[in-house]
Structure formats: structure tokens, C-alpha cells
Design a protein around this motif. Structure first.
Motif, PDB file in Angstrom:
ATOM      1  N   ALA A 662       0.836  -1.212   0.000  1.00  0.00           N
ATOM      2  CA  ALA A 662       0.000   0.000   0.000  1.00  0.00           C
ATOM      3  C   ALA A 662       0.869   1.261   0.000  1.00  0.00           C
ATOM      4  O   ALA A 662       0.509   2.276  -0.598  1.00  0.00           O
ATOM      5  N   ILE A 663       2.040   1.205   0.659  1.00  0.00           N
ATOM      6  CA  ILE A 663       2.958   2.358   0.654  1.00  0.00           C
ATOM      7  C   ILE A 663       3.374   2.649  -0.795  1.00  0.00           C
ATOM      8  O   ILE A 663       3.383   3.802  -1.246  1.00  0.00           O
ATOM      9  N   MET A 664       3.685   1.579  -1.546  1.00  0.00           N
ATOM     10  CA  MET A 664       4.108   1.767  -2.947  1.00  0.00           C
ATOM     11  C   MET A 664       2.932   2.266  -3.799  1.00  0.00           C
ATOM     12  O   MET A 664       3.106   3.149  -4.637  1.00  0.00           O
ATOM     13  N   GLN A 665       1.755   1.693  -3.556  1.00  0.00           N
ATOM     14  CA  GLN A 665       0.587   2.098  -4.353  1.00  0.00           C
ATOM     15  C   GLN A 665       0.260   3.581  -4.146  1.00  0.00           C
ATOM     16  O   GLN A 665      -0.002   4.309  -5.114  1.00  0.00           O
ATOM     17  N   SER A 666       0.291   4.025  -2.887  1.00  0.00           N
ATOM     18  CA  SER A 666      -0.032   5.436  -2.594  1.00  0.00           C
ATOM     19  C   SER A 666       0.938   6.370  -3.300  1.00  0.00           C
ATOM     20  O   SER A 666       0.534   7.357  -3.928  1.00  0.00           O
ATOM     21  N   PRO A 695       2.424  10.971  11.140  1.00  0.00           N
ATOM     22  CA  PRO A 695       3.078  10.160  10.100  1.00  0.00           C
ATOM     23  C   PRO A 695       3.828  11.053   9.110  1.00  0.00           C
ATOM     24  O   PRO A 695       3.570  12.264   9.036  1.00  0.00           O
ATOM     25  N   PRO A 696       4.765  10.484   8.301  1.00  0.00           N
ATOM     26  CA  PRO A 696       5.481  11.299   7.315  1.00  0.00           C
ATOM     27  C   PRO A 696       4.543  11.678   6.163  1.00  0.00           C
ATOM     28  O   PRO A 696       3.458  11.107   6.024  1.00  0.00           O
ATOM     29  N   ARG A 697       4.979  12.649   5.328  1.00  0.00           N
ATOM     30  CA  ARG A 697       4.122  13.080   4.198  1.00  0.00           C
ATOM     31  C   ARG A 697       3.944  11.944   3.196  1.00  0.00           C
ATOM     32  O   ARG A 697       2.884  11.743   2.635  1.00  0.00           O
ATOM     33  N   GLU A 698       5.030  11.201   2.948  1.00  0.00           N
ATOM     34  CA  GLU A 698       4.957  10.020   2.071  1.00  0.00           C
ATOM     35  C   GLU A 698       5.521   8.837   2.820  1.00  0.00           C
ATOM     36  O   GLU A 698       6.441   8.997   3.611  1.00  0.00           O
ATOM     37  N   GLY A 699       4.985   7.633   2.548  1.00  0.00           N
ATOM     38  CA  GLY A 699       5.509   6.459   3.228  1.00  0.00           C
ATOM     39  C   GLY A 699       4.956   6.334   4.644  1.00  0.00           C
ATOM     40  O   GLY A 699       3.909   6.887   4.972  1.00  0.00           O
ATOM     41  N   ILE A 736       9.862   3.950   6.073  1.00  0.00           N
ATOM     42  CA  ILE A 736       9.779   3.201   4.805  1.00  0.00           C
ATOM     43  C   ILE A 736       9.076   4.068   3.770  1.00  0.00           C
ATOM     44  O   ILE A 736       7.940   4.520   3.990  1.00  0.00           O
ATOM     45  N   LYS A 737       9.769   4.293   2.656  1.00  0.00           N
ATOM     46  CA  LYS A 737       9.109   5.051   1.576  1.00  0.00           C
ATOM     47  C   LYS A 737       9.375   4.369   0.240  1.00  0.00           C
ATOM     48  O   LYS A 737      10.347   3.605   0.090  1.00  0.00           O
TER      49      LYS A 737
END
Length: 790
Positions: A662-666, A695-699, A736-737
């Protein structure tokens, strides 16, 4: 008595001891009958498990405990603590030399009358206890203060809490003290003596150990008595496709004429085994006096996959010969496959001898590394001497045919074909390849190659010289010889002890329908069942949750999937517990499933029907249930408003892969990148979980990972050697990003596998690249991995 004596003569002393110790005021007959009854029960349990998960020490310990319970020499409550280890949870150890888990055990013991103030004494005399706990063989030392005057079983209980890794040795000493040393000495049986006990109705059953060929003994004995292939009275059938008919014909002929029959590897023909059982029964009466059957089979990996019929096992004399243990014995054994002529057969003597010795070391390492469990190999492989001898033949052919030593070709042939042919796991393949890259390379001819710390590759010697070199130069047995950290041995010994106590607990004759044990079992189960039903929350209302969501992002989809899986599991738990409750009240007839559930609850094991719907876990029931409640709370917090938690507990998912995907999909959606060209990048942070407010902006930030085989140095931000006795240090928070795959930096990185549990293997989740200053091969050989739960 005579029936028991016939198949288990070496335990006859059990009954003699019982008779000697029976108090005069009690009926001797009742005493002996009770004892025989409980030991027969153990024998029966032991045999139905297929003898396969149970070694001699485990079984002897079980019999010893039974005798001592009968003679009232030990206390049931203390034995129960030793076998179950009901440690208190959520306690913090006040002394640095004991872990929280150990302190939980000490606190549980201290609540018992005989162990009152144990916790205070350890805190008050921390120095003396530290010296005791950290000694090399604490089971041989005297306990500090007045604790040295405690009974043997009470000392075992304390040892179980403070040094679980030494328990197999401590139990061996306990059995020796109570029954005598002949029950713990692991000497191999003389086959000729065993043969005298066999007969037309009593086959000899060999349980195969890796690297041991028991059938040589049969052939040797046969030769002595005139049974050979040439005399046509010795039939050897290796079972597999289509060989069943051949085996049946051989048995019929041999029973009539008085021949010998060997049936090898009967575990390969599961469907035919009931016919074999009938055939052996049929020939057990009225056959020729000299008719003999010898059977061999590999042990089943677990009691559930055990397929050998009980009738065959109960009527046979069962023999198991353990393979040699330790690097010293294995290296000598590997070299024993060759002789002086082998060493002289190649014209390029120097290269041939060096690579042959390195191969012998490699063979010994891969065979013996099995003992370290999943940290050694993800799966167990049947490496055998054939792999080694064929590799040496290949080496000879290649050296003879080329002017340069083709190192790459040789490593490929050994690592991918000869030994690699057995390997089914990619991480194990990497390990095998890494060993060969370390052992077989051009530096070996320059005298600069170390096979292990303090053990250089020897120069040009004769055959006896190499054997002498092993005796003189090989360092004492330690995980260093395999490239592992000393902690690997502590982990392996602790798991061996856990297994010993688990099996002894299962072998206890606490049948829930009989005697005092029955009532106790019912009460314990009833209390546990009520407590669990009370603590379980209502299921997640998926429809209601869906109505709250405006956009179904990849993270939201993961949350729904997790809620659905959690509902399936909690519904099964509630259903089965309510059904058992009605059964215990007498309102429903008890079924097999209900009895299995009751036994599992009593033995503190997660029931089979729950495991099928749950996530992989190696925890006992109490710990597992507490963990389940924490997972539900985490899910409730996340589905409150569906915003990503500031740090995510990765171990809390049924399917952690779905969250990482899901991290990769987002990121892919946001940046319009193609998903198949992306990868995850892991940055280990310096801050703790509490320091993150959002949480971070991405990942995502993830927590709750542990490292096995090494540790993370937060100061320098690299993998480094583990500290002694710190088996699975916690990792800091990891950021993790997702990044495009072509942008990832793999220099000075160790591709570290992430697993859900210490079983590794099929619980693989992902690969995280972690920074290292040392050569990544060091961490490969050390079996370094990240674990989501310990």
C-alpha cells in the motif's frame, strides 16, 4: 510386566525402583500397578507420536517424573511450573543480568510458599546471583545463599527461569541423580545384541538420522550368519513407485523359506502401509523360525504428518543411531570418505588437495549447521556423503581438463547442482553460495584463507597429516566455526529445552476423564474459557466503517481487509469456546473437536482450529491471547478515523505485505509512477516511537521489529555484532518510503530478509536493505534477519 519388559527392557529398573521404594503401609500391588499404568500410558503416547519428535532424554525425563510423582518425592505444583513456565507478563527486571521474561518466571515462583523471597534475595545479592547466572555451566555450580539446600526439582524450577538454555543439561543431571547414569549415557547399541531380541513376529525398525546408514549393520550380521545376496536368502527392497508388489513377494517367500527382508524408506509409500501392517501380522504366526524383517523410515517432521501405522511401531524393536555431532566429528567423517590414493590421483596436486579439504569443511558446516534451527537453515535438507564424493569427482575432472582453476564453474556446480539440488528456499541458496564464495577462491593457494576464525586452510599434506591437522588446529566447538554469533547456540539450546518440556507436558497422563487430574483440568479450562469470552471485544461492523470513509485509499483497503480477517478469527474463537462451555456443562455431547480444544487450553497451546484462521505465531496460548487483544486495540484506533497512525506496528497485521505494498501504491498514484518499477527504501531512524507525533508526508514509520544474529548500532547507523546473551534486540523506528527502483543505492547494503516469526521459512515478508560497513557475506553466514515477533 513381561510384555513391557520384552519391548523396553532397559526401563525394567523403573519397576524395581518402585518396588524398593514402596512404603510398607501401602499395598505393594496397587503401587506397582499404578506406576505401570502411568508408564504404559507414556509408552503408548510416545509410540503414537511415532517416536519421532521425542528423543531418549525427553522420554527418560518423562518416566523419571512419573516415578517420582508416584513415590511422592516431587510436588505436582512444582513439576507443573517446570513444564508450563507460567511466567508473569508485563514485568520489568530490576537486574541487568536477567531478562524481563526470566524475571516474570522468578515473580511467579516467588508467589509459591517454597520460593518465598526469591525475588528479594536476587535483588539483594545481585553480585552473587550475576556470577552464578553468567557462569558457563550453572547446572554444575552451587546456588547462592540457602537456595543451594533446595530439592533437585526446586533447583530445576529456578534454573528454568534464569538460564533456559542450560535446561537440557540440567535435566540430564537430574535424571542421572535420580535413576543412575546408564539412562543418560548416549552410547550406541550393539546390533548383534538387539538382533537376538528380534523374531518372525518382531521386526527391527530403523529410524533414519541424516548421514547414518544403519543397514550396514544388518548386512554385516547377515554375512556372519550366512544371509547374503549371493546366497539368495537376503532381499533388499528400496520402496518407491511400483516396488510394493516386489516387497510383498519378497515377504511371502522369506516367511516360507526363512530368509531376511530389508524394506527401505517405507515412509515413501503411505498408501501401502496398512497392507504392510496386515502382511506382517499375517506372517507373525506360522512362519519359518529364521524369517526376519528390517524396516527403515525417515522421521516425520511433525506429529501430525506421522504416517507409520501404530501396529508396525508397537510390534517392532525401534532403533535410532544419531549422526556424529560437532564440527570435529563431522570434519573427520567427511575426510574419511577419501584416502591417500584419492589425494594422489590428480596431477595438479596442490589445487586438488586445497579444494578437497575446503569441500570437506564446507560439507561438515552445511550438515552440522542444521542444529541451529531456522537461524541455521530456513528448511532442513538431506545433505549426504554422496554430494561430497560426487563434488570431488567433478573437481578432479575439471582440474584435469583445464589449465586454470575454473573457480566460478566449480562453485556453480557445487552450490547450484550437487548441494543446491536439495535446496528449495532462495535465502538458503544465498547462504550455500556465500559459503562457497568464502571457501573456494584464488586466495586459497596463497595460504591466506581462513575457514573459520583461528583455522587456516592447511597446506599440502598427506592423508594422515590432514586428520592430525584437524585434531591439532581446529578450535573448540562454537558457533564461530559456522560464521554464526555465540548467541545462536543460546537460542538453539533454549528452543531445544522448550521443546523437551512441551513434549513431556503432552506426555503427562492427565487424561481429563480420569482421577484427580480430570477435575483439575476441567476447572482450569472453565476458568480460562470464561476469562477469554469476557475479554473478547465485539466484532468490527464493516458496513458502518465503510459509511465513514470518503475515499478508499490503499491504506483504507488494508484496514478493511484486516478487520475482516480479525472478525473471522474472533468469531471462530467465540463459537468454539461457547460450544465447549455447553459441553462441559453437559448440555451438549463432547465431540473430538471439543476435546482437542479442551486439551489445548489446559496445555497452554493455541488450538488447531484457531491457528487455521490466525497469523503465524510461536507463542504459548497466554501470550498469544494477550497479543491478539493488543492487535484488536490497534485496529480499533486506526479505524476510528482511518488516518494513518504516527508509527505503524507492522507485526500487528495478518498480512504485513499488504501494508508495505500500500505504501508503494499510494506513492505511485500520487506521482503517477508505474508500480512495477518501484521499490521500498528503509531508513532506520535515531528517535524512539514516542518521539513521533504524526506520520510522514509520504511512506510510513514502522516499529516493533527485532534483529536476530546481529544488532543495529543507532549511533553509527549500521549493522554491528550482537551483544552476548542479547538474542533479539529491538530495532528503532524505520522510515519506509517508495522510490523508483533505478534510484536505489545498493552499495554497502545487506539485503536483510524480514520474517513474521523465528520459524522463518514460509513466514517471509519482505527484504529491507540495511547499511553495513562490513562485507554483507558476514551477515549472510551469521543468519541475520529481522523478525516481527519473538
Amino acid at each position: 510386566l513381561s510384555i513391557l519388559h520384552k519391548s523396553h527392557s532397559r526401563f525394567i529398573i523403573v519397576f524395581q525402583k518402585a518396588i524398593e521404594r514402596a512404603p510398607p503401609d501401602e499395598s505393594l500391588a496397587v503401587r506397582v500397578l499404578n506406576l505401570i499404568d502411568s508408564i504404559t500410558f507414556s509408552l503408548f503416547q510416545y509410540t503414537t507420536r511415532g517416536l519421532f519428535e521425542c528423543d531418549k532424554l525427553t522420554y527418560t525425563a518423562q518416566v523419571t517424573f512419573q516415578i517420582l510423582l508416584m513415590t511422592k518425592e516431587i510436588n505436582t505444583v512444582e513439576l507443573d511450573f517446570l513444564l508450563r513456565y507460567p511466567a508473569q507478563t508485563r514485568v520489568t527486571s530490576p537486574v541487568e543480568f536477567l531478562s524481563n521474561h526470566s524475571w516474570g518466571g522468578i515473580k511467579a515462583l516467588s508467589s509459591m510458599e517454597e520460593f518465598r523471597n526469591l525475588d528479594r534475595d536476587i535483588e539483594g545479592s545481585a553480585k552473587r546471583w550475576k556470577k552464578f547466572v553468567e557462569s558457563e555451566c550453572p547446572e554444575k555450580e552451587k546456588f547462592p545463599q540457602e537456595w543451594k539446600n533446595k530439592s533437585a526439582l526446586q533447583r530445576l524450577c529456578i534454573m528454568r527461569a534464569i538460564r533456559p538454555d542450560r535446561m537440557t543439561y540440567a535435566v540430564r543431571d537430574f535424571v542421572e541423580e535420580k535413576l543412575g547414569s546408564k539412562y543418560v549415557v548416549g552410547r550406541s547399541l550393539d546390533f548383534a545384541t538387539t538382533f537376538e531380541e528380534s523374531g518372525p513376529a518382531t521386526p527391527v525398525f530403523f529410524i533414519l538420522s541424516p548421514g547414518v546408514d544403519p543397514l550396514k549393520d544388518v548386512e554385516k550380521q547377515g554375512k556372519k550368519l550366512g544371509y547374503t545376496f549371493n546366497n539368495r536368502n537376503f532381499h533388499n527392497v528400496s520402496l518407491g513407485q511400483g516396488q510394493e508388489v516386489v516387497a510383498e513377494q519378497a515377504l511371502d517367500l522369506a516367511a516360507k523359506e526363512g530368509h531376511w527382508v530389508i524394506l527401505q524408506n517405507i515412509h515413501l509409500v503411505a498408501k501401502w502401509l496398512s497392507s504392510l501392517e496386515k502382511k506382517l501380522e499375517q506372517h507373525s504366526e506360522g512362519s519359518h523360525q529364521d524369517f526376519r524383517v528390517f524396516i527403515s523410515a525417515e522421521p516425520a517432521p511433525s506429529p501430525d504428518s506421522h504416517i507409520i501405522p501404530q501396529g508396525i511401531l508397537e510390534n517392532s524393536i525401534k532403533i535410532t543411531n544419531e549422526a556424529p555431532t560437532g564440527m570435529h566429528a563431522n570434519l573427520h567423517k567427511a575426510l574419511d570418505n577419501f584416502n591417500q590414493d584419492t589425494l594422489e590421483m590428480c596431477t595438479r596436486e596442490n589445487e586438488f588437495k586445497s579444494i578437497l579439504f575446503a569441500l570437506c569443511y564446507f560439507h561438515a558446516v552445511v550438515a552440522e549447521r542444521r542444529k541451529f534451527g531456522p537461524q541455521g537453515w530456513n528448511r532442513s535438507y538431506p545433505f549426504n556423503t554422496g554430494d561430497l564424493t560426487i563434488s570431488v569427482n567433478v573437481l578432479y575432472n575439471y582440474l584435469d581438463a583445464s589449465s586454470k582453476v575454473p573457480y566460478d564453474d566449480l562453485r556453480y556446480l557445487f552450490g547450484e547442482i550437487m548441494y543446491g539440488g536439495h535446496i528449495t528456499d532462495d535465502w538458503d541458496r544465498r547462504l550455500c553460495k556465500t559459503y562457497l564464495e568464502e571457501f573456494i577462491k584464488p586466495e586459497m593457494l596463497e595460504g591466506e584463507l581462513l575457514l573459520a576464525p583461528g583455522f587456516p586452510l592447511p597446506g599440502n599434506m598427506d592423508y594422515n597429516g590432514y586428520h592430525q591437522y584437524i585434531d591439532d588446529a581446529l578450535p573448540p566447538e562454537s558457533p564461530y566455526l559456522y560464521g554464526l554469533h555465540p548467541n545462536a547456540e543460546i537460542g538453539f539450546l533454549t528452543q531445544t529445552s522448550e521443546k523437551l518440556f512441551r513434549i513431556v507436558l503432552e506426555l503427562q497422563p492427565w487424561d481429563n476423564s480420569v482421577g484427580e487430574g480430570g477435575g483439575a483440568c476441567r476447572e482450569t479450562v472453565k476458568a480460562l474459557l470464561e476469562e477469554m469470552l469476557e475479554k473478547l471485544m465485539d466484532e468490527f461492523n464493516i458496513a458502518e466503517l465503510m459509511a465513514k470513509v470518503e475515499e478508499r485509499t490503499p491504506y483504507v483497503v488494508v484496514a478493511f481487509q484486516e478487520c475482516e480477517r480479525m472478525n473471522t478469527l474472533t468469531n471462530e474463537i467465540k463459537r468454539s469456546l461457547k460450544e465447549l462451555d455447553l459441553g462441559l456443562k453437559g448440555e451438549l455431547t463432547m465431540t473430538g473437536d471439543m476435546e482437542n480444544l479442551q486439551n489445548a487450553l489446559f496445555l497452554d497451546m493455541v488450538p488447531e482450529s484457531w491457528i487455521k484462521k490466525a497469523y503465524p505465531s510461536t507463542a504459548s496460548l497466554g501470550t498469544w491471547f494477550a497479543d491478539l487483544l493488543t492487535r484488536i486495540k490497534e485496529l480499533e484506533a486506526w479505524t476510528g478515523d482511518f488516518s494513518l497512525p504516527s508509527t505503524v506496528w507492522l507485526a500487528g497485521f495478518f498480512n504485513p505485505q499488504s501494508f508495505l505494498t500500500a505504501i508503494m501504491q499510494s506513492t505511485a498514484r500520487k506521482n503517477e509512477w508505474p508500480l512495477d518499477k518501484m521499490t521500498l527504501q528503509c531508513d532506520v531512524m535515531k528517535k524512539n516511537r514516542e518521539d513521533f507525533a504524526s506520520p510522514p508526508r509520504e511512506g510510513a514509520y514502522v516499529h516493533g521489529l527485532f534483529m536476530e544474529g546481529a544488532r543495529w548500532d543507532a549511533q553509527t547507523g549500521i549493522i554491528t555484532d550482537a551483544r552476548l546473551k542479547e538474542l533479539t534486540p529491538a530495532m528503532p523506528v524505520i522510515f519506509i518510503k517508495a522510490i523508483p527502483a533505478d534510484k536505489q543505492d545498493i552499495r554497502s547494503m545487506y539485503p536483510c530478509p524480514v520474517y513474521k516469526t523465528r520459524q522463518r521459512g514460509p513466514t517471509y515478508v519482505w527484504t529491507f536493505n540495511l547499511k553495513t560497513r562490513e562485507n554483507p557475506s558476514k551477515w549472510v553466514l551469521a543468519g541475520v534477519a529481522l523478525l516481527l515477533q519473538i
